[in-house]
Design a protein around this motif. Structure first.
Motif, PDB file in Angstrom:
ATOM      1  N   GLN A  21      38.738  -6.688  -0.788  1.00  0.00           N
ATOM      2  CA  GLN A  21      37.840  -6.027   0.161  1.00  0.00           C
ATOM      3  C   GLN A  21      38.544  -5.612   1.445  1.00  0.00           C
ATOM      4  N   THR A  22      39.664  -6.263   1.752  1.00  0.00           N
ATOM      5  CA  THR A  22      40.320  -5.999   3.031  1.00  0.00           C
ATOM      6  C   THR A  22      41.609  -5.192   2.899  1.00  0.00           C
ATOM      7  N   GLU A  23      42.071  -4.921   1.656  1.00  0.00           N
ATOM      8  CA  GLU A  23      43.332  -4.196   1.503  1.00  0.00           C
ATOM      9  C   GLU A  23      43.196  -2.775   2.023  1.00  0.00           C
ATOM     10  N   GLU A  24      44.321  -2.245   2.493  1.00  0.00           N
ATOM     11  CA  GLU A  24      44.313  -0.923   3.108  1.00  0.00           C
ATOM     12  C   GLU A  24      43.951   0.139   2.070  1.00  0.00           C
ATOM     13  N   SER A  25      43.038   1.025   2.465  1.00  0.00           N
ATOM     14  CA  SER A  25      42.563   2.055   1.548  1.00  0.00           C
ATOM     15  C   SER A  25      43.488   3.267   1.577  1.00  0.00           C
ATOM     16  N   PRO A  26      43.692   3.931   0.426  1.00  0.00           N
ATOM     17  CA  PRO A  26      44.444   5.185   0.434  1.00  0.00           C
ATOM     18  C   PRO A  26      43.712   6.239   1.260  1.00  0.00           C
ATOM     19  N   ALA A  27      44.378   7.350   1.511  1.00  0.00           N
ATOM     20  CA  ALA A  27      43.770   8.438   2.270  1.00  0.00           C
ATOM     21  C   ALA A  27      42.765   9.201   1.406  1.00  0.00           C
ATOM     22  N   PHE A  28      41.621   9.511   1.996  1.00  0.00           N
ATOM     23  CA  PHE A  28      40.619  10.359   1.353  1.00  0.00           C
ATOM     24  C   PHE A  28      40.100  11.355   2.374  1.00  0.00           C
ATOM     25  N   SER A  29      39.553  12.466   1.898  1.00  0.00           N
ATOM     26  CA  SER A  29      39.168  13.544   2.808  1.00  0.00           C
ATOM     27  C   SER A  29      37.777  13.369   3.402  1.00  0.00           C
ATOM     28  N   GLN A  64      48.367   5.768 -13.868  1.00  0.00           N
ATOM     29  CA  GLN A  64      49.155   4.915 -12.988  1.00  0.00           C
ATOM     30  C   GLN A  64      48.378   4.606 -11.709  1.00  0.00           C
ATOM     31  N   ILE A  65      48.694   3.476 -11.094  1.00  0.00           N
ATOM     32  CA  ILE A  65      47.985   3.065  -9.883  1.00  0.00           C
ATOM     33  C   ILE A  65      48.066   4.145  -8.809  1.00  0.00           C
ATOM     34  N   ALA A  66      49.242   4.729  -8.643  1.00  0.00           N
ATOM     35  CA  ALA A  66      49.432   5.718  -7.583  1.00  0.00           C
ATOM     36  C   ALA A  66      48.610   6.983  -7.805  1.00  0.00           C
ATOM     37  N   ALA A  67      48.170   7.236  -9.045  1.00  0.00           N
ATOM     38  CA  ALA A  67      47.386   8.434  -9.342  1.00  0.00           C
ATOM     39  C   ALA A  67      45.889   8.222  -9.111  1.00  0.00           C
ATOM     40  N   LEU A  68      45.447   6.975  -8.958  1.00  0.00           N
ATOM     41  CA  LEU A  68      44.013   6.694  -8.854  1.00  0.00           C
ATOM     42  C   LEU A  68      43.322   7.433  -7.710  1.00  0.00           C
ATOM     43  N   PRO A  69      43.911   7.507  -6.507  1.00  0.00           N
ATOM     44  CA  PRO A  69      43.215   8.235  -5.434  1.00  0.00           C
ATOM     45  C   PRO A  69      42.898   9.687  -5.786  1.00  0.00           C
ATOM     46  N   SER A  70      43.726  10.329  -6.610  1.00  0.00           N
ATOM     47  CA  SER A  70      43.460  11.719  -6.979  1.00  0.00           C
ATOM     48  C   SER A  70      42.275  11.836  -7.932  1.00  0.00           C
ATOM     49  N   PHE A  71      41.866  10.730  -8.551  1.00  0.00           N
ATOM     50  CA  PHE A  71      40.624  10.699  -9.322  1.00  0.00           C
ATOM     51  C   PHE A  71      39.450  10.417  -8.383  1.00  0.00           C
ATOM     52  N   TRP A  72      39.579   9.366  -7.574  1.00  0.00           N
ATOM     53  CA  TRP A  72      38.466   8.906  -6.746  1.00  0.00           C
ATOM     54  C   TRP A  72      38.127   9.857  -5.609  1.00  0.00           C
ATOM     55  N   GLU A  73      39.045  10.705  -5.230  1.00  0.00           N
ATOM     56  CA  GLU A  73      38.729  11.753  -4.252  1.00  0.00           C
ATOM     57  C   GLU A  73      37.575  12.611  -4.738  1.00  0.00           C
ATOM     58  N   PHE A  74      37.436  12.740  -6.074  1.00  0.00           N
ATOM     59  CA  PHE A  74      36.463  13.664  -6.647  1.00  0.00           C
ATOM     60  C   PHE A  74      35.387  13.007  -7.500  1.00  0.00           C
ATOM     61  N   VAL A  75      35.723  11.908  -8.185  1.00  0.00           N
ATOM     62  CA  VAL A  75      34.852  11.394  -9.243  1.00  0.00           C
ATOM     63  C   VAL A  75      34.773   9.871  -9.182  1.00  0.00           C
ATOM     64  N   ASN A  76      33.600   9.327  -9.421  1.00  0.00           N
ATOM     65  CA  ASN A  76      33.417   7.887  -9.538  1.00  0.00           C
ATOM     66  C   ASN A  76      33.835   7.424 -10.935  1.00  0.00           C
ATOM     67  N   GLY A  77      34.543   6.291 -11.009  1.00  0.00           N
ATOM     68  CA  GLY A  77      34.900   5.730 -12.305  1.00  0.00           C
ATOM     69  C   GLY A  77      36.387   5.486 -12.446  1.00  0.00           C
ATOM     70  N   SER A  78      36.740   4.544 -13.331  1.00  0.00           N
ATOM     71  CA  SER A  78      38.136   4.199 -13.621  1.00  0.00           C
ATOM     72  C   SER A  78      38.265   3.924 -15.110  1.00  0.00           C
ATOM     73  N   ALA A  79      39.359   4.359 -15.696  1.00  0.00           N
ATOM     74  CA  ALA A  79      39.562   4.199 -17.138  1.00  0.00           C
ATOM     75  C   ALA A  79      40.602   3.122 -17.428  1.00  0.00           C
ATOM     76  N   ILE A  80      40.313   2.324 -18.453  1.00  0.00           N
ATOM     77  CA  ILE A  80      41.191   1.244 -18.913  1.00  0.00           C
ATOM     78  C   ILE A  80      41.457   1.445 -20.403  1.00  0.00           C
ATOM     79  N   VAL A  81      42.665   1.136 -20.832  1.00  0.00           N
ATOM     80  CA  VAL A  81      43.034   1.227 -22.247  1.00  0.00           C
ATOM     81  C   VAL A  81      43.290  -0.179 -22.779  1.00  0.00           C
ATOM     82  N   CYS A  82      42.669  -0.503 -23.916  1.00  0.00           N
ATOM     83  CA  CYS A  82      42.902  -1.821 -24.522  1.00  0.00           C
ATOM     84  C   CYS A  82      42.681  -1.734 -26.024  1.00  0.00           C
ATOM     85  N   ASP A  83      43.656  -2.204 -26.775  1.00  0.00           N
ATOM     86  CA  ASP A  83      43.557  -2.287 -28.232  1.00  0.00           C
ATOM     87  C   ASP A  83      43.112  -0.962 -28.855  1.00  0.00           C
TER      88      ASP A  83
END
Length: 384
Positions: A21-29, A64-83
């Motif tokens: 909850q306290t970690e620094e947030s990436p930049a968003f517009s 990749q973790i570094a690419a996540l802000p480019s998703f969240w800038e526009f869209v809610n949600g996160s994708a995970i891959v398993c099995d």
């Protein structure tokens, strides 16, 4: 919006760590994008470790973790891959969980489609999240209601499975169940049109870029990782991050470093490359890739001197004593994903390296691809 209610006892509830909850947030517009990024990060920080511990030790982010802000800038949600499955987590801070609302991007962009969509209720003040229901892509497309106003699919709670353990049980009992419905392919965007859209939507005063143009154009723009990243950077007011010439002069950009790029020096001239008299031409840009359980290295370096703009893309095993297996491919495409003559190399037998040489115009962009697809692969536009 936050709330102070207790989770339903029978639903999976996980603690949100204070550090999340306290970690620094990436930049968003916008403030909305900033909040969206925060709750998605809290969701991942709690759910992914639980998933690895309880069900799938190899579960990982789709990107990749570094690419996540480019998703969240526009869209809610996160994708995970398993099995072999793709799960999309859809967090919400709303009290009302009578329906699951999922952005159209996760449902109708073919390369983003998931097998399962999981609704997660988050209470940042209370320090917990609760998994309140999940569904399949097929169920969402057949039973869900599409809202053209905000471009979401909604599914009534009566169609959701509440117990997340049912997902793993169903996969064991019914491994052949069809999870995805067919989706319509998106159009190819010509380069000039994509550049026009990037210029227009890159203005941060456009508060809702995802609703500003027809979905077919928006989906095609967002599906291209390089263009999505460019759009994100423009909305932050960042200078260009992907100039190879600039990397070689002033160092690899911070963003590219986060995605794995770095500078090394070639110890020996690779096969077919002339001896380098200029010390600067021994500089090599490289990044490590995990491909079908092989650790490989992608390298980019000048064939001659930088003024001639002749470059080599090279893929080799990270262990110099091991080879590239049969069937691996290295491919280059134009910025708008078009092939060109002699643009790929295929391992028809075990090889020490794959490589493609290319002569470019100043400022021209290229996209690299590898088959099989590397873990966490995102299209990048490298500009020369």
């Amino acid at each position: 919006m936050t709330f102070d209610v207790s989770p339903i006892p029978e639903q999976l509830t996980l603690e949100i760590s204070p550090s999340s909850q306290t970690e620094e947030s990436p930049a968003f517009s916008t403030s909305g994008a900033r909040w969206r990024g925060a709750i998605n990060q809290m969701c991942l920080d709690a759910f992914l470790p639980w998933l690895r511990e309880e069900q799938f030790p190899t579960a990982r982010l789709w990107t990749q973790i570094a690419a996540l802000p480019s998703f969240w800038e526009f869209v809610n949600g996160s994708a995970i891959v398993c099995d072999g499955l793709r799960l999309v987590l859809i967090p919400t801070t709303a009290i009302d969980t009578t329906e699951l609302r999922i952005p159209q991007e996760w449902v109708d962009i073919p390369s983003w489609v998931a097998d399962y969509y999981i609704g997660i209720q988050i209470n940042p003040n209370g320090g917990w999240l609760s998994v309140w229901g999940y569904t399949t892509h097929r169920q969402l497309k057949t039973k869900g209601v599409y809202d053209a106003g905000d471009r979401t699919y909604s599914l009534d709670e009566d169609y959701l499975i509440k117990d997340i353990n049912g997902l793993w049980i169903t996969r064991q009992l019914c491994p052949e169940e069809i999870l995805r419905a067919a989706v319509t392919p998106l159009p190819e965007l010509p380069l000039a049109q994509a550049q026009n859209l990037l210029e227009r939507l890159g203005n941060s005063e456009v508060v809702f870029p995802r609703l500003a143009i027809p979905f077919e154009l928006w989906g095609a723009l967002l599906a291209h990782g390089g263009w999505r990243q460019q759009l994100y950077e423009r909305r932050q007011g960042l200078s260009p991050q992907w100039s190879i010439q600039q990397w070689l002069q002033t160092g690899v950009s911070n963003l590219a470093q986060q995605l794995g790029w770095g500078i090394t020096r070639l110890q020996l001239a690779p096969r077919g490359v002339r001896s380098r008299e200029n010390a600067q031409s021994n500089v090599c840009l490289s990044r490590q890739l995990t491909i079908a359980d092989y650790t490989c290295q992608l390298r980019v370096f000048s064939r001659e001197n930088f003024t001639e703009n002749v470059w080599r893309f090279e893929l080799q095993n990270a262990n110099p004593d091991e080879i590239i297996p049969v069937g691996f491919k290295l491919r280059l495409l134009t910025e708008d994903l078009q092939p060109f003559m002699n643009n790929e190399d295929t391992a028809t037998q075990p090889s020490d390296r794959l490589y493609v040489d290319v002569e470019l115009e100043p400022g021209e962009g290229l996209v690299w691809e590898v088959e099989p697809t590397p873990d966490g692969y995102e299209r990048e536009i490298l500009r020369f």
